[in-house]
Write an enzyme that holds these catalytic residues in place. Sequence first.
Site, PDB file in Angstrom:
ATOM      1  CE  LYS A 177       0.303  -1.195   4.669  1.00 40.44           C
ATOM      2  NZ  LYS A 177       0.374  -2.707   5.183  1.00 40.44           N
TER       3      LYS A 177
ATOM      4  CD  GLU B 171      -9.442  -6.545  -3.656  1.00 38.59           C
ATOM      5  OE1 GLU B 171      -9.679  -5.855  -2.696  1.00 38.59           O
ATOM      6  OE2 GLU B 171      -9.950  -6.632  -4.741  1.00 38.59           O
TER       7      GLU B 171
ATOM      8  N   GLY C  13       1.554  -9.507  18.864  1.00 39.07           N
ATOM      9  CA  GLY C  13       1.767  -9.546  17.459  1.00 39.07           C
ATOM     10  C   GLY C  13       0.879  -8.561  16.684  1.00 39.07           C
TER      11      GLY C  13
ATOM     12  CG  ASP D 234      -1.731   0.614   7.693  1.00 36.14           C
ATOM     13  OD1 ASP D 234      -0.942  -0.020   6.955  1.00 36.14           O
ATOM     14  OD2 ASP D 234      -2.769   0.249   7.768  1.00 36.14           O
TER      15      ASP D 234
ATOM     16  CE  LYS E  33      -3.900  -1.056   5.325  1.00 34.66           C
ATOM     17  NZ  LYS E  33      -4.366  -1.468   6.422  1.00 34.66           N
TER      18      LYS E  33
ATOM     19  N   GLY F  15      -3.312 -10.106   8.153  1.00 36.49           N
ATOM     20  CA  GLY F  15      -2.740 -11.329   8.328  1.00 36.49           C
ATOM     21  C   GLY F  15      -2.367 -12.130   7.475  1.00 36.49           C
TER      22      GLY F  15
END
Length: 432
Positions: A107, A131, A189, A203, A207, A304
């Site tokens: 991204k 995607e 995590g 972030d 997007k 993930g």
Amino acid sequence: MSDPLRLGLAGLGTVGIGTLELLETQRNLIEIRCGKFLEVTAVSARDRGKDRGFDISKLQWHDDPVALATSDKVDIVVELMGGTDGAAKTLVETALAAGKPVVTANKALMAHHGTALAHLAESSGASLHFEAAVAGGIPVIKALREGLAGNRIHSITGILNGTSNYILTTMRETGRDFGSVLADAQALGYAEADPSFDIDGVDAAHKLALLTALAFGCEVDFPGVYVEGIRNIGAEDIAFAEELGYRIKLLAIAECNNGSVFQRVHPCLVDRKAPIASVDGVFNAVVAEGDYVGTTLFEGRGAGAYPTASAVVADIIDVARGQQLPTFSLPVERLNKLSTRPMAEHVGAYYLRLACLDEAGVIADITATLRDENISVETMVQRGRSSKEGQSVPVVITTHETNEAAMLRALARIEQQKSVLEPPHLIRIEAL
């Protein structure tokens, strides 16, 4: 069946290994659905000897990922390295220049260089697919580019960062403060050792810039995104929001009006009854408003190994099927250069939290300052009296809709009042 399509994959982190596993496990299903056998023939990563839990010994190894783009044993390049510039950018540029389709989950690369890369793809007759760069396993790119192609999109609203959403959800459920929950997220995590990109909104802004280009048919404009993170959200804000009937979410919002675009990422109070308010934990959601379809909500795991790998493989299957669409819905020469509206033009309601001395006349001074800027108070919550002289008590105010520039002028004056002991804390209220 025709000759196999040969894949070169750069980046063997969690998503890269997840992609290899998915391609192996679903091999027969994928072959039936796309009519071609997909074969990973070459890989590249930083450490060849690292144990990744997946046998790559039979695959051609390239120390230099850019070599994948020029290899005669690679038909499709899959870039899962990450990074705005450097090897990832060079790899994608080289592959596209060579006429090879590229699938990427990057991204940051697309947000900073998406328009130029789309132009390169069109010039060489290649295709560029991303995607997996937005919202993990949620097929929102495909929805905007294909499923909603008959609509004019008015707005996009999303929870686009699972780390921030997890932190805000856990703060609400446990009553704990930001720092404590962030530490837990890192231990589990869900957050990086340096969580800045997530908790500072960068972030989500990457997007959003991509969704904006797709939704409104415009050039990617990451610098035009207003960005504000969640570092300053306190446990008391979460509690007051609940008391007032709201929940706090980090939202990414894009709106297009009269030839200009408004892109913003910041914490918001949203009504508890709004569908997006119930999107909790590491989940993402995107709400698109179209002129014919109305309101659509897409929700799922936004990150993930396997959800993101699902999106990567979906793009690979599109390439195998011969599907080649403009990267951002329209040919590059037809993408609009929309002007960016500044945050000062935002109109909406606001939540204010103040730390004030518990003495006569304080509230009157604050409300008078708001009145001077034509800001109308909707609700006010004042906690009980301080037990010690000179200590502060919290005062929470929500306003009716007003202009942000007026609100900021009022806050600057309120902060100068001797009875206000800390800088006022502001969160925008979003009507969804």
